[in-house]
Design a protein around this motif. Structure first.
Motif, PDB file in Angstrom:
ATOM      1  N   UNK A 180      12.224  -1.331   2.275  1.00 41.10           N
ATOM      2  CA  UNK A 180      12.827  -1.967   3.448  1.00 41.10           C
ATOM      3  C   UNK A 180      12.426  -3.431   3.567  1.00 41.10           C
ATOM      4  N   UNK A 181      11.248  -3.779   3.009  1.00 39.47           N
ATOM      5  CA  UNK A 181      10.811  -5.176   3.083  1.00 39.47           C
ATOM      6  C   UNK A 181      10.500  -5.775   1.710  1.00 39.47           C
TER       7      UNK A 181
ATOM      8  N   UNK B 245       8.376   7.465   0.798  1.00 38.42           N
ATOM      9  CA  UNK B 245       7.542   6.265   0.828  1.00 38.42           C
ATOM     10  C   UNK B 245       8.194   5.116   0.064  1.00 38.42           C
ATOM     11  N   UNK B 246       8.857   5.428  -1.047  1.00 36.81           N
ATOM     12  CA  UNK B 246       9.575   4.385  -1.789  1.00 36.81           C
ATOM     13  C   UNK B 246      10.669   3.774  -0.922  1.00 36.81           C
ATOM     14  N   UNK B 247      11.406   4.606  -0.221  1.00 37.18           N
ATOM     15  CA  UNK B 247      12.454   4.108   0.683  1.00 37.18           C
ATOM     16  C   UNK B 247      11.852   3.203   1.744  1.00 37.18           C
TER      17      UNK B 247
ATOM     18  N   UNK C 177       0.851  -1.204   0.000  1.00 41.62           N
ATOM     19  CA  UNK C 177       0.000   0.000   0.000  1.00 41.62           C
ATOM     20  C   UNK C 177       0.878   1.243   0.000  1.00 41.62           C
ATOM     21  N   UNK C 178       1.931   1.234   0.808  1.00 41.19           N
ATOM     22  CA  UNK C 178       2.868   2.354   0.846  1.00 41.19           C
ATOM     23  C   UNK C 178       3.483   2.570  -0.535  1.00 41.19           C
ATOM     24  N   UNK C 179       3.823   1.475  -1.216  1.00 37.83           N
ATOM     25  CA  UNK C 179       4.407   1.575  -2.556  1.00 37.83           C
ATOM     26  C   UNK C 179       3.411   2.176  -3.551  1.00 37.83           C
TER      27      UNK C 179
END
Length: 109
Positions: free
Chosen positions: A54-55, A48-50, A4-6
């Motif tokens: 992370x996962x 947000x991309x960073x 969702x963040x992506x």
């Protein structure tokens, strides 16, 4: 959650490219407001991309982020900037969408 963040990061990418286009059409203080929107959207998109990477696998996340940005930017160009919407542009938009979905599907396993 990071998917969702992506997606949100990709939407902010569409935001910064749209602001860039609107700034190009504007002048005076309005132009600077669009450039301000560009900088804010760029910062949020990158942050947000960073976070998402992370996962999520970096290559997959980056490809999906740019794909969302590319599809969204083309659609914004057609809707707001009167860019052409001919058969081939629409065809390749759909191939991009299929590629984004495909990457998500194969990355889930």
């Amino acid at each position: 959650m990071n998917w969702i963040i992506l997606i949100v990061a990709g939407l902010f990418e569409v935001g910064f490219t749209t602001c860039l286009g609107k700034a190009k059409e504007s002048s005076g203080s309005i132009m600077y407001l669009w450039y301000g929107g560009f900088i804010i959207s760029l910062f949020v998109s990158m942050a947000l991309l960073i976070k998402a990477t992370q996962t999520l696998p970096l290559g997959t996340a980056y490809a999906i982020w740019t794909g969302i940005g590319a599809v969204g930017t083309v659609l914004m160009g057609i809707i707001f900037f009167k860019e052409p919407a001919d058969f081939w542009r629409i065809f390749f938009i759909f191939t991009l969408i299929a590629s984004i979905v495909g990457l998500k599907v194969v990355s889930s396993h």
